[in-house]
Design a protein around this motif. Structure first.
Motif, PDB file in Angstrom:
ATOM      1  N   GLU A 190      69.624  73.959  28.365  1.00 29.63           N
ATOM      2  CA  GLU A 190      68.307  73.256  28.779  1.00 29.63           C
ATOM      3  C   GLU A 190      69.509  72.484  30.191  1.00 29.63           C
ATOM      4  O   GLU A 190      69.113  72.449  31.135  1.00 29.63           O
ATOM      5  CB  GLU A 190      68.348  72.140  28.276  1.00 29.63           C
ATOM      6  N   MET A 191      70.763  71.929  30.424  1.00 26.30           N
ATOM      7  CA  MET A 191      72.028  71.423  31.320  1.00 26.30           C
ATOM      8  C   MET A 191      71.762  72.555  32.788  1.00 26.30           C
ATOM      9  O   MET A 191      71.460  71.887  33.555  1.00 26.30           O
ATOM     10  CB  MET A 191      73.308  71.074  30.684  1.00 26.30           C
ATOM     11  N   GLU A 192      72.323  74.139  32.367  1.00 31.67           N
ATOM     12  CA  GLU A 192      72.190  74.567  33.613  1.00 31.67           C
ATOM     13  C   GLU A 192      70.709  75.165  34.152  1.00 31.67           C
ATOM     14  O   GLU A 192      70.889  74.843  35.258  1.00 31.67           O
ATOM     15  CB  GLU A 192      72.481  76.298  32.523  1.00 31.67           C
ATOM     16  N   ASP A 193      70.047  75.217  33.139  1.00 30.06           N
ATOM     17  CA  ASP A 193      68.232  74.794  34.252  1.00 30.06           C
ATOM     18  C   ASP A 193      68.199  73.657  34.265  1.00 30.06           C
ATOM     19  O   ASP A 193      67.899  73.964  36.129  1.00 30.06           O
ATOM     20  CB  ASP A 193      66.886  75.049  33.014  1.00 30.06           C
ATOM     21  N   LEU A 194      68.065  72.463  34.394  1.00 27.36           N
ATOM     22  CA  LEU A 194      68.181  71.515  35.359  1.00 27.36           C
ATOM     23  C   LEU A 194      68.582  71.084  36.478  1.00 27.36           C
ATOM     24  O   LEU A 194      68.187  70.904  37.824  1.00 27.36           O
ATOM     25  CB  LEU A 194      68.379  69.727  33.897  1.00 27.36           C
ATOM     26  N   MET A 195      70.692  71.687  36.108  1.00 27.83           N
ATOM     27  CA  MET A 195      71.286  71.836  37.107  1.00 27.83           C
ATOM     28  C   MET A 195      70.981  73.078  38.352  1.00 27.83           C
ATOM     29  O   MET A 195      71.059  73.171  39.258  1.00 27.83           O
ATOM     30  CB  MET A 195      72.626  71.241  36.745  1.00 27.83           C
ATOM     31  N   GLY A 196      70.874  73.992  37.707  1.00 25.33           N
ATOM     32  CA  GLY A 196      70.839  75.319  38.278  1.00 25.33           C
ATOM     33  C   GLY A 196      70.545  75.742  39.560  1.00 25.33           C
ATOM     34  O   GLY A 196      72.007  76.305  40.652  1.00 25.33           O
ATOM     35  N   ASP A 197      70.046  75.006  39.991  1.00 25.68           N
ATOM     36  CA  ASP A 197      69.253  75.691  40.866  1.00 25.68           C
ATOM     37  C   ASP A 197      69.148  74.175  42.024  1.00 25.68           C
ATOM     38  O   ASP A 197      68.378  74.136  43.242  1.00 25.68           O
ATOM     39  CB  ASP A 197      67.726  75.803  41.185  1.00 25.68           C
ATOM     40  N   LEU A 198      69.837  73.520  41.956  1.00 27.36           N
ATOM     41  CA  LEU A 198      70.109  72.120  42.586  1.00 27.36           C
ATOM     42  C   LEU A 198      70.035  72.157  44.091  1.00 27.36           C
ATOM     43  O   LEU A 198      69.613  71.660  44.472  1.00 27.36           O
ATOM     44  CB  LEU A 198      70.636  70.960  41.715  1.00 27.36           C
ATOM     45  N   PRO A 199      70.854  72.848  44.032  1.00 28.35           N
ATOM     46  CA  PRO A 199      71.670  72.668  45.291  1.00 28.35           C
ATOM     47  C   PRO A 199      70.508  73.852  46.533  1.00 28.35           C
ATOM     48  O   PRO A 199      70.990  73.675  47.693  1.00 28.35           O
ATOM     49  CB  PRO A 199      72.343  73.617  45.046  1.00 28.35           C
ATOM     50  N   THR A 200      69.484  73.800  46.197  1.00 26.72           N
ATOM     51  CA  THR A 200      68.424  74.730  47.008  1.00 26.72           C
ATOM     52  C   THR A 200      67.847  73.684  47.442  1.00 26.72           C
ATOM     53  O   THR A 200      66.686  73.797  48.160  1.00 26.72           O
ATOM     54  CB  THR A 200      67.807  76.270  46.218  1.00 26.72           C
ATOM     55  N   TYR A 201      67.613  72.672  46.822  1.00 27.23           N
ATOM     56  CA  TYR A 201      66.338  71.809  47.023  1.00 27.23           C
ATOM     57  C   TYR A 201      67.061  71.526  48.742  1.00 27.23           C
ATOM     58  O   TYR A 201      66.756  70.175  48.739  1.00 27.23           O
ATOM     59  CB  TYR A 201      66.112  70.637  46.324  1.00 27.23           C
ATOM     60  N   GLY A 257      73.055  83.317  31.840  1.00 30.27           N
ATOM     61  CA  GLY A 257      72.353  82.613  33.756  1.00 30.27           C
ATOM     62  C   GLY A 257      71.740  83.763  34.857  1.00 30.27           C
ATOM     63  O   GLY A 257      72.790  84.574  34.416  1.00 30.27           O
ATOM     64  N   LYS A 258      72.056  83.579  35.651  1.00 27.34           N
ATOM     65  CA  LYS A 258      71.896  83.818  37.048  1.00 27.34           C
ATOM     66  C   LYS A 258      72.730  84.365  37.912  1.00 27.34           C
ATOM     67  O   LYS A 258      73.370  83.176  37.423  1.00 27.34           O
ATOM     68  CB  LYS A 258      70.720  83.819  37.574  1.00 27.34           C
ATOM     69  N   PHE A 259      73.625  85.156  38.258  1.00 28.15           N
ATOM     70  CA  PHE A 259      74.539  85.182  39.209  1.00 28.15           C
ATOM     71  C   PHE A 259      74.869  84.414  40.397  1.00 28.15           C
ATOM     72  O   PHE A 259      75.375  83.813  40.166  1.00 28.15           O
ATOM     73  CB  PHE A 259      74.921  86.671  39.833  1.00 28.15           C
ATOM     74  N   LEU A 297      76.514  79.018  42.159  1.00 27.92           N
ATOM     75  CA  LEU A 297      76.673  77.276  42.635  1.00 27.92           C
ATOM     76  C   LEU A 297      77.510  76.978  41.660  1.00 27.92           C
ATOM     77  O   LEU A 297      78.404  75.419  41.520  1.00 27.92           O
ATOM     78  CB  LEU A 297      75.326  76.985  41.791  1.00 27.92           C
ATOM     79  N   THR A 298      77.603  76.945  40.345  1.00 27.40           N
ATOM     80  CA  THR A 298      78.473  76.600  39.049  1.00 27.40           C
ATOM     81  C   THR A 298      79.946  76.261  39.962  1.00 27.40           C
ATOM     82  O   THR A 298      80.398  75.354  39.843  1.00 27.40           O
ATOM     83  CB  THR A 298      78.371  76.677  37.688  1.00 27.40           C
ATOM     84  N   LEU A 356      69.066  63.765  34.817  1.00 28.33           N
ATOM     85  CA  LEU A 356      68.478  65.605  35.694  1.00 28.33           C
ATOM     86  C   LEU A 356      67.485  65.584  34.839  1.00 28.33           C
ATOM     87  O   LEU A 356      66.709  66.598  36.481  1.00 28.33           O
ATOM     88  CB  LEU A 356      69.491  66.061  34.907  1.00 28.33           C
ATOM     89  N   LYS A 357      66.485  64.961  33.693  1.00 25.23           N
ATOM     90  CA  LYS A 357      65.142  65.576  33.543  1.00 25.23           C
ATOM     91  C   LYS A 357      64.355  64.575  34.105  1.00 25.23           C
ATOM     92  O   LYS A 357      63.287  66.238  34.801  1.00 25.23           O
ATOM     93  CB  LYS A 357      64.984  65.362  32.229  1.00 25.23           C
ATOM     94  N   LYS A 358      64.252  63.885  34.825  1.00 26.94           N
ATOM     95  CA  LYS A 358      63.449  63.426  35.516  1.00 26.94           C
ATOM     96  C   LYS A 358      63.597  64.152  37.211  1.00 26.94           C
ATOM     97  O   LYS A 358      62.123  63.887  37.793  1.00 26.94           O
ATOM     98  CB  LYS A 358      63.724  61.706  35.806  1.00 26.94           C
TER      99      LYS A 358
END
Ligand SMILES: [Zn+2]
Lengths: 255, 189
Positions: free
Chosen positions: A41-52, B71-73, B78-79, B172-174
């Motif tokens: 869940e956390m990874e999904d939430l944070m994963g692509d933030l940089p693309t924004y 997860g994706k590469f 990014l991580t 983060l959710k919000k």
């Protein structure tokens, strides 16, 4: 720092765990569906933030600089280095592995309840191997300011097959010494193994520890950097708190 | 001829194929650099981060190892970029410890605000962060942008350690909800 393994998840995500803590957490992760779900869940939430985020033009020539550095370091890596081994504690540094090494120390210490001899020895050996791996990784990694941590084999007194290591680590603003031993004689109630730091002829009491029934034990403590320590030694003392050694030296090493 | 996938490139990098690293570099330079720049607020420091990331990738040890199936590469890249930034932030912080200790509650908010405000109006992240209540902005700032540990966040915000995880997650959710409402530029490869 936390009691429950599940509590490490944020620090795992933010890469704030030592290598050993991270491995422990990853092991926990493989067994804990709740953490798996939370991490996902956390990874999904944070994963692509940089693309924004707004994109920025990279500086001219960065690619060349970055890749040159990467490839040139590679060549240095393959050369046999590691010639410089500072002798005094003071000269040693390397911030990274401190927490990691300490956590190994704690594992060894808390591992003392394990009664099975083989398991215990294996455990200690694998901990020692992990230290060595950590050290060599450390030596491989950071260049520049961080010079490697040092690990010294302790020499045993005649007639015993006691063994051990002393590892110095630099923990941000202070230095700590991790001592691990095996094959020590069993203690009588009240007795302790005492670690001494020796400057010139003068021993100063440092950490003390007890052993399990297979004779393994260890301790980690902060050391005074003002002094220039010449040696480390371990004796068996009839009680804790001795300011000068009563027992014979069982293990020792020059620093 | 089809473009090599990220994973093809990664495999070749593991075999020490310099060209593969270069292709991957070109592919991700802008995204990673932009992100590192947001984290560091300084172009030189952002370049240091890039250096670190590609060094790790090339060495392929420890954090530089991609575990497929998780997860994706691109997310993984990014991580490690984020982690390299956090690392550098922490190293640089050592020199600023005294300031840091005197930080009051509101002194760290400008970090995020300024960082975001400096940028043009169109920045989606900025708008999204600003729609959040102060406390949630703060969680995002401390956890996501400054990479603080759970304990540090608890101390800084004077909240119980055990509540940090829930608050970070909620924030983060919000944030995510707001971003999705607006629709994002999805980086695809
Ligand atoms: Zn768990």
């Amino acid at each position: 720092m936390n009691d429950k393994p599940c509590d490490h998840i944020l620090d795992y995500i933010n890469d704030q765990l030592s290598d050993i803590e991270r491995k422990q957490f990853e092991k926990h992760l493989s067994e804990c569906p709740r953490c798996q779900e939370e991490l996902k869940e956390m990874e999904d939430l944070m994963g692509d933030l940089p693309t924004y985020m707004e994109q920025t033009e990279p500086p001219a020539g960065m690619k060349q600089r970055v890749l040159d550095e990467v490839f040139s370091n590679e060549e240095e890596d393959t050369a046999p280095v590691r010639t410089k081994r500072p002798v005094k504690w003071k000269a040693w540094s390397g911030v990274l592995a401190a927490g990691l090494l300490l956590s190994i120390g704690m594992n060894v210490y808390t591992g003392l309840e394990v009664s099975d001899l083989a398991t215990e020895n294996e455990q200690l050996e694998s901990s020692l191997t992990e230290i060595q791996t950590a050290l060599s990784e450390l030596e491989d990694s950071e260049s520049g300011t961080a010079s490697p941590l040092q690990q010294t084999e302790l020499a045993s007194a005649e007639g015993t097959n006691a063994a051990g290591t002393a590892t110095l680590l630099n923990r941000e603003t202070r230095q700590e010494l991790l001592v691990q031993t095996q094959n020590l004689e069993n203690l009588e109630p009240g007795e302790v193994y005492q670690v001494w730091l020796i400057e010139g002829e003068t021993p100063e009491p440092a950490g003390a520890f007890t052993t399990n029934d297979t004779g393994s034990g260890g301790v980690a403590f902060t050391i005074n950097e003002e002094k220039s320590w010449d040696a480390v030694a371990i004796t068996k003392e009839p009680q804790t708190g001795n300011q000068t050694p009563q027992g014979e030296i069982i293990l020792q090493a020059g620093l | 001829m089809a473009q090599p996938t990220d994973l093809d490139l990664y495999e070749r990098i593991r075999q020490k194929d310099k060209e593969a690293l270069e292709v991957l570099y070109d592919r991700y330079e802008k995204l990673l650099y932009s992100f590192a720049y947001r984290m560091m607020k300084d172009s030189q420091a952002a370049e240091e981060v890039m250096q670190d990331v590609f060094m790790k990738l090339w060495r392929g040890k420890g954090a530089g190892q991609y575990v497929s199936g998780r997860g994706k590469f691109s997310s993984w890249l990014l991580t490690i970029t984020r982690n390299a930034s956090i690392d550098l932030i922490r190293k640089k912080k050592v020199q600023e410890v005294e300031w840091d200790q005197r930080d009051s509650v509101h002194e760290d908010l400008p970090g995020v605000e300024q960082e975001i405000e400096d940028k043009e109006e169109r920045n989606q992240l900025r708008r999204a962060v600003h729609t959040l209540p102060d406390e949630q902005q703060r969680m995002i700032c401390l956890f996501y942008f400054q990479g603080m540990s759970q304990r540090e966040i608890a101390e800084k915000c004077d909240i119980p350690l055990g509540t940090v995880k829930g608050r970070v997650r909620l924030a983060l959710k919000k944030l995510r909800e707001h971003l999705e409402k607006e629709g994002g530029i999805v980086y695809e490869r």
